[in-house]
Design a protein around this motif. Structure first.
Motif, short mmCIF file in Angstrom:
data_model
loop_
_atom_site.label_atom_id
_atom_site.label_comp_id
_atom_site.label_asym_id
_atom_site.label_seq_id
_atom_site.Cartn_x
_atom_site.Cartn_y
_atom_site.Cartn_z
N THR A 596 0.76 -1.23 -0.14
CA THR A 596 -0.03 0.04 0.06
C THR A 596 1.03 1.18 0.08
OG1 THR A 596 0.01 -0.21 2.51
CG2 THR A 596 -1.85 -1.15 1.08
N ASP A 597 2.10 1.06 0.26
CA ASP A 597 2.82 2.33 0.28
C ASP A 597 3.79 2.64 -1.06
OD1 ASP A 597 4.86 0.19 0.16
OD2 ASP A 597 6.00 0.87 2.01
N GLY A 598 3.07 1.63 -2.26
CA GLY A 598 3.71 2.11 -3.36
C GLY A 598 4.90 1.28 -3.74
N MET A 599 5.26 0.47 -3.12
CA MET A 599 6.56 -0.53 -3.50
C MET A 599 6.14 -1.78 -3.84
SD MET A 599 9.28 1.32 -2.50
CE MET A 599 10.47 0.25 -2.64
N MET A 600 6.84 -2.02 -5.11
CA MET A 600 6.65 -3.19 -5.74
C MET A 600 7.75 -4.26 -5.57
SD MET A 600 5.14 -2.47 -9.49
CE MET A 600 4.93 -4.19 -10.02
N THR A 601 7.38 -5.57 -5.11
CA THR A 601 8.56 -6.61 -4.85
C THR A 601 7.94 -7.75 -5.94
OG1 THR A 601 8.61 -6.04 -2.67
CG2 THR A 601 9.46 -8.20 -3.01
N VAL A 602 9.51 -8.18 -6.60
CA VAL A 602 9.12 -9.12 -7.56
C VAL A 602 10.18 -10.31 -7.32
CG1 VAL A 602 9.32 -9.60 -10.19
CG2 VAL A 602 8.30 -7.34 -9.32
N VAL A 603 9.75 -11.65 -7.33
CA VAL A 603 10.62 -12.59 -7.44
C VAL A 603 10.49 -13.20 -8.66
CG1 VAL A 603 11.03 -14.84 -6.11
CG2 VAL A 603 10.72 -13.08 -4.75
N ALA A 604 11.56 -13.51 -9.24
CA ALA A 604 11.37 -14.21 -10.50
C ALA A 604 12.50 -15.26 -10.59
CB ALA A 604 11.36 -13.11 -11.75
N THR A 605 12.15 -16.24 -11.48
CA THR A 605 13.11 -17.33 -11.80
C THR A 605 13.70 -17.16 -13.38
OG1 THR A 605 13.55 -19.82 -12.11
CG2 THR A 605 11.15 -18.94 -12.65
N THR A 606 14.78 -17.32 -13.42
CA THR A 606 15.48 -17.21 -14.79
C THR A 606 15.67 -18.37 -15.34
OG1 THR A 606 17.85 -16.87 -13.61
CG2 THR A 606 16.50 -15.09 -13.73
N THR A 607 15.18 -19.64 -15.18
CA THR A 607 15.66 -20.67 -15.86
C THR A 607 14.79 -21.38 -16.83
OG1 THR A 607 14.01 -22.24 -13.89
CG2 THR A 607 16.56 -21.58 -13.57
N LYS A 608 13.88 -20.37 -17.29
CA LYS A 608 13.03 -20.64 -18.27
C LYS A 608 13.54 -20.66 -19.77
CE LYS A 608 8.83 -19.54 -15.66
NZ LYS A 608 7.65 -18.61 -15.52
N THR A 609 14.77 -19.99 -19.75
CA THR A 609 15.47 -19.94 -21.26
C THR A 609 16.48 -21.11 -21.35
OG1 THR A 609 16.97 -18.49 -20.39
CG2 THR A 609 15.05 -17.52 -21.21
N TRP A 610 16.98 -21.43 -22.41
CA TRP A 610 18.00 -22.42 -22.48
C TRP A 610 19.07 -21.83 -23.29
CZ3 TRP A 610 19.22 -26.67 -20.41
CH2 TRP A 610 20.42 -27.29 -20.98
N PRO A 611 20.41 -21.41 -22.94
CA PRO A 611 20.54 -22.07 -21.67
C PRO A 611 20.27 -20.88 -20.70
CG PRO A 611 22.71 -20.97 -22.69
CD PRO A 611 21.47 -21.11 -23.83
N ALA A 612 20.13 -21.06 -19.39
CA ALA A 612 19.76 -20.62 -18.37
C ALA A 612 20.41 -19.04 -18.21
CB ALA A 612 19.70 -21.15 -17.01
N VAL A 613 19.65 -18.06 -18.00
CA VAL A 613 20.35 -16.75 -17.77
C VAL A 613 20.76 -16.48 -16.21
CG1 VAL A 613 19.57 -14.31 -17.84
CG2 VAL A 613 18.77 -15.70 -19.36
N PRO A 614 22.06 -15.97 -16.26
CA PRO A 614 22.54 -15.63 -15.02
C PRO A 614 21.75 -14.73 -14.15
CG PRO A 614 24.38 -15.91 -16.46
CD PRO A 614 23.12 -15.82 -17.27
N PRO A 615 21.15 -14.99 -13.05
CA PRO A 615 20.37 -13.92 -12.11
C PRO A 615 21.12 -12.64 -12.22
CG PRO A 615 20.24 -16.19 -11.29
CD PRO A 615 21.27 -16.21 -12.31
N SER A 616 22.11 -12.70 -11.78
CA SER A 616 23.11 -11.53 -11.68
C SER A 616 22.95 -10.37 -12.82
CB SER A 616 24.28 -11.77 -11.28
OG SER A 616 25.26 -12.62 -12.10
N SER A 617 22.57 -11.12 -13.93
CA SER A 617 23.05 -10.21 -15.18
C SER A 617 21.54 -9.41 -15.48
CB SER A 617 23.11 -11.05 -16.36
OG SER A 617 22.01 -11.78 -16.80
N THR A 618 20.61 -9.61 -14.63
CA THR A 618 18.94 -9.02 -14.91
C THR A 618 19.01 -7.54 -14.14
OG1 THR A 618 18.34 -10.06 -12.79
CG2 THR A 618 18.00 -11.37 -14.81
N THR A 619 18.28 -6.74 -14.93
CA THR A 619 17.94 -5.63 -14.40
C THR A 619 16.32 -5.09 -14.57
OG1 THR A 619 18.28 -4.52 -16.44
CG2 THR A 619 20.16 -4.83 -15.10
N LEU A 620 15.89 -4.04 -14.18
CA LEU A 620 14.70 -3.63 -14.63
C LEU A 620 14.73 -2.69 -15.96
CD1 LEU A 620 13.21 -2.81 -11.14
CD2 LEU A 620 12.68 -4.72 -12.47
#
Length: 698
Positions: A596-620
């Motif tokens: 309610t204070d306008g903050m969004m929290t997202v948990v996403a998995t990066t294993t849906k591609t082949w090969p998998a994406v390193p999580p540390s390479s992601t951004t918004l």
């Protein structure tokens, strides 16, 4: 006239001024104080002075004081504190009656009465007076108390006496002691006679008897629904033997009830611990008395008294205004009112019979007070019973108004209100109306702490038939119910939901269960995806994960806390009386939450591609907004809806916030030191809202 009244008060020898009477178990003195208006003081006279008989010490010493309809009276047990006792058969009472006149001057009248016992004492006598319980036992020599102890010890139903015997054998000294079985029915508590007296008990040894006396609600008494029980044993050592006397007592403490016409009183036929082996119990007689005299069956019927048995319960009833009672009148706000009070005596004589046909007899007496208030509410029946009267024969009731609901008598009866005419023996009559607590005309207010108030305004329309002259009477009646707490609620967690179980309250319709500001209904449950079940005992609400109303906290890559709250509120005032919040840990691979204070929290998995994406390479969308946390397969972002490149779109009555978790790919070196290129990855996070925050995965 003033002088005559003054002389009447001072003339103690005038007929009817002071009455005394020796009755079969007590001495009675009464004085008419109607003229004076001052209640007299009673004093017991002994050799070394006088003792004022006050309310504070009356119960301990065997006195009962009363002031009814201008008649002040004193009842003194034959074993009362300051009575001269001659071999338990003659009792001498020396009293002063002290009256204060209108000038403040005290006038004293001394009296001495010698009472002879008219009916021999039973082996054991229990008297349940208004303000005390008295037990009298024969000493060894008349009836052997040891033999009675042997019977109790051999009684397979009795578990407390062997423990008491063992305790007495360990602790008995030459001094008399008294032992109580405590409220847990397990532990024993012994004390000296002097200590017992300091606690308000009285124990006395007379030439042939032992007398124990206790006020009601003493420390060692046990209150049941209708019976007060005292487990008490007197013991002392005599040479090499321990002498034990069972001074236990039980008295019915339930008051009489009034159904608008008849007064009722009930008592168990026999009560533990007075008799535990019913195979040896023989009932000898059950009688009812008025004016200190037991009545035969013909006299009882003439007076309208009913004495009956229903299994192990004895019923006593009498009509309003029956002979033997007092009709009391008063005027409030220029309105005449009347109630009725009667003092009866209930006596049950029963025996414990031995195998050789000898027996130990118990005489059990109750002082029964019948009282009918003008307005009698029966909380357990949830009904107002209101009496109006008395009126002459030419007065009729033609209509009633319950709050704002006006009804003729005919219409009221057709709508199932109980209205009846009550004739009296003197030719007058009254009217009774019964209004259920749940009637629509009754107001309900919850006062807190489990106290619920019911109230109704009744306006009577009456008519004098001969003159056709209408007049009115108004009554406001109130009743309180003490057990009207909000319903009990329990909650527990499952892997994918929270379940609440709400017990149905005793007061149906008083409480509402709410989610947020909305009452929990079947329609709301279907609309929000809840699962609602109802049975006769409780209501069950299952709230699946991610349905509306959840609060998500402490979100990590592995789990989060999901919380859901339900409210219990007053269905009329909407005041909230209870909040129940359940917190549960849940696991989820992917999650999008907007607080309610306008903050969004997202948990996403990066294993849906082949090969998998390193999580540390992601951004918004804003490449400077990087994950708050990562592991081998997942990322966690937390950002404001107006930051990190979040897009804003308006619809008809709603707003959409959109952002993406992305990885454009890049050159990395894998574990084999080969040069490869990452797969591209996009995770769309959308927050859509109209009335409240709502998160969708994309």
């Amino acid at each position: 006239i003033i002088v005559w009244l003054h002389q009447a008060v001072l003339n103690f020898n005038a007929p009817g001024a002071i009455e005394t009477e020796c009755r079969d178990r007590y001495f009675w003195v009464s004085m008419d104080v109607g003229f004076a208006g001052h209640v007299p003081r009673f004093e017991a006279v002994v050799e070394n002075g006088v003792h004022i008989i006050s309310e504070a010490h009356a119960s301990m010493c065997g006195y009962t004081l009363n002031n009814l309809n201008g008649q002040a009276s004193l009842r003194a047990s034959y074993f009362s504190c300051y009575t001269e006792n001659k071999n338990d058969s003659n009792f001498i009472f020396k009293l002063n009656v002290v009256l204060t006149d209108h000038t403040g001057r005290e006038n004293k009248h001394s009296l001495t009465e010698n009472c002879t016992l008219p009916v021999d004492w039973s082996s054991k006598e229990i008297l349940c007076e208004e303000n005390y319980i008295e037990v009298g036992l024969c000493k060894a020599g008349n009836v052997n108390p040891v033999r009675y102890a042997d019977v109790v010890l051999s009684d397979k139903h009795n578990t407390s006496w062997p423990a008491a015997l063992a305790f007495a054998q360990r602790s008995a000294i030459s001094e008399w002691q008294i032992m109580f079985l405590n409220q847990d029915f397990q532990s024993l508590d012994a004390m000296s006679i002097s200590d017992a007296r300091r606690m308000g008990y009285m124990l006395d040894s007379t030439p042939n008897r032992v007398v124990f006396r206790s006020a009601y609600n003493q420390t060692h008494s046990i209150d049941g629904i209708a019976v007060e029980v005292i487990h008490a044993t007197v013991f002392f050592r005599r040479k090499w033997a321990v002498v034990m006397l069972d001074t236990s007592a039980a008295c019915t403490i339930a008051p009489s009830s009034f159904d608008g016409v008849i007064l009722h009183w009930r008592t168990p036929k026999v009560m533990t611990p007075l008799m535990q082996d019913f195979s040896r119990f023989v009932s000898r007689s059950i009688e009812l008395g008025a004016h200190a005299q037991l009545l035969d069956e013909a006299t009882r019927k003439t007076m309208g008294y009913v004495l009956g048995e229903d299994g192990q319960v004895v019923h006593v009833s009498m009509p309003f205004g029956a002979p033997g009672g007092y009709r009391m009148s008063l005027v409030e706000n220029n309105v005449y009112k009347e109630s009725y009070k009667a003092f009866l005596c209930y006596e049950h004589i029963y025996s414990h019979v031995f195998t050789d046909d000898t027996e130990i007899q118990t005489r059990h007496r109750h002082r029964v007070i019948f009282f009918s208030p003008l307005t009698e509410t029966l909380p357990h029946e949830e009904v107002f019973t209101v009496y109006l009267g008395s009126f002459a024969s030419d007065v009729e009731l033609i209509a009633i108004k319950l709050n704002e609901n006006y009804l003729s008598v005919t219409d009221a009866i057709q709508q199932h209100y109980f209205i009846t005419k009550i004739p009296h023996t003197n030719g007058t009559h009254g009217f009774i109306i019964k209004v259920p607590f749940e009637d629509k005309s009754v107001n309900k207010v919850y006062l807190g702490e489990g106290l619920l108030q019911y109230s109704v305004e009744i306006n009577y329309t009456l008519n004098i038939i001969k003159q056709n002259d209408t007049f009115f009477h108004h009554v406001s009646v109130v009743a309180h119910v003490n057990d009207a707490f909000p319903p009990d609620v329990s909650a527990f967690c499952t892997a994918q939901s929270i379940i609440f179980r709400i017990n149905h309250p005793k007061q149906a319709g008083l409480w509402e269960v709410c989610v947020g500001h909305q009452a929990l209904t079947s329609d709301l449950s279907r609309q929000e995806g809840y699962i609602l079940k109802n049975d006769s005992q409780s209501m069950t609400l299952e709230v699946p994960l991610f349905t509306s109303g959840y609060i998500h906290e402490d979100i990590t890559l592995r789990n989060f806390v999901g919380s859901f709250e339900i409210l219990i509120r007053d269905s009329k005032t909407l005041e909230i009386h209870k909040r129940i919040t359940k917190h549960c840990y849940f696991q989820s691979e992917e999650l999008t939450v907007c607080s309610t204070d306008g903050m969004m929290t997202v948990v996403a998995t990066t294993t849906k591609t082949w090969p998998a994406v390193p999580p540390s390479s992601t951004t918004l969308l804003d490449r400077s907004c990087r994950p708050k946390a990562t592991d081998e397969t997942r990322v966690l972002f937390s950002f404001g809806v107006d930051t990190c490149g979040t897009r804003l779109m308006f619809g008809e009555g709603y707003i959409v916030y959109e952002n993406e978790v992305i990885s454009d790919g890049g050159v990395i070196i894998d574990q084999e030191s080969a040069i490869t290129r990452e797969s591209k990855f996009r995770y769309l996070s959308i927050y859509e809202t109209d009335k409240y925050v709502k998160i969708e995965l994309g």
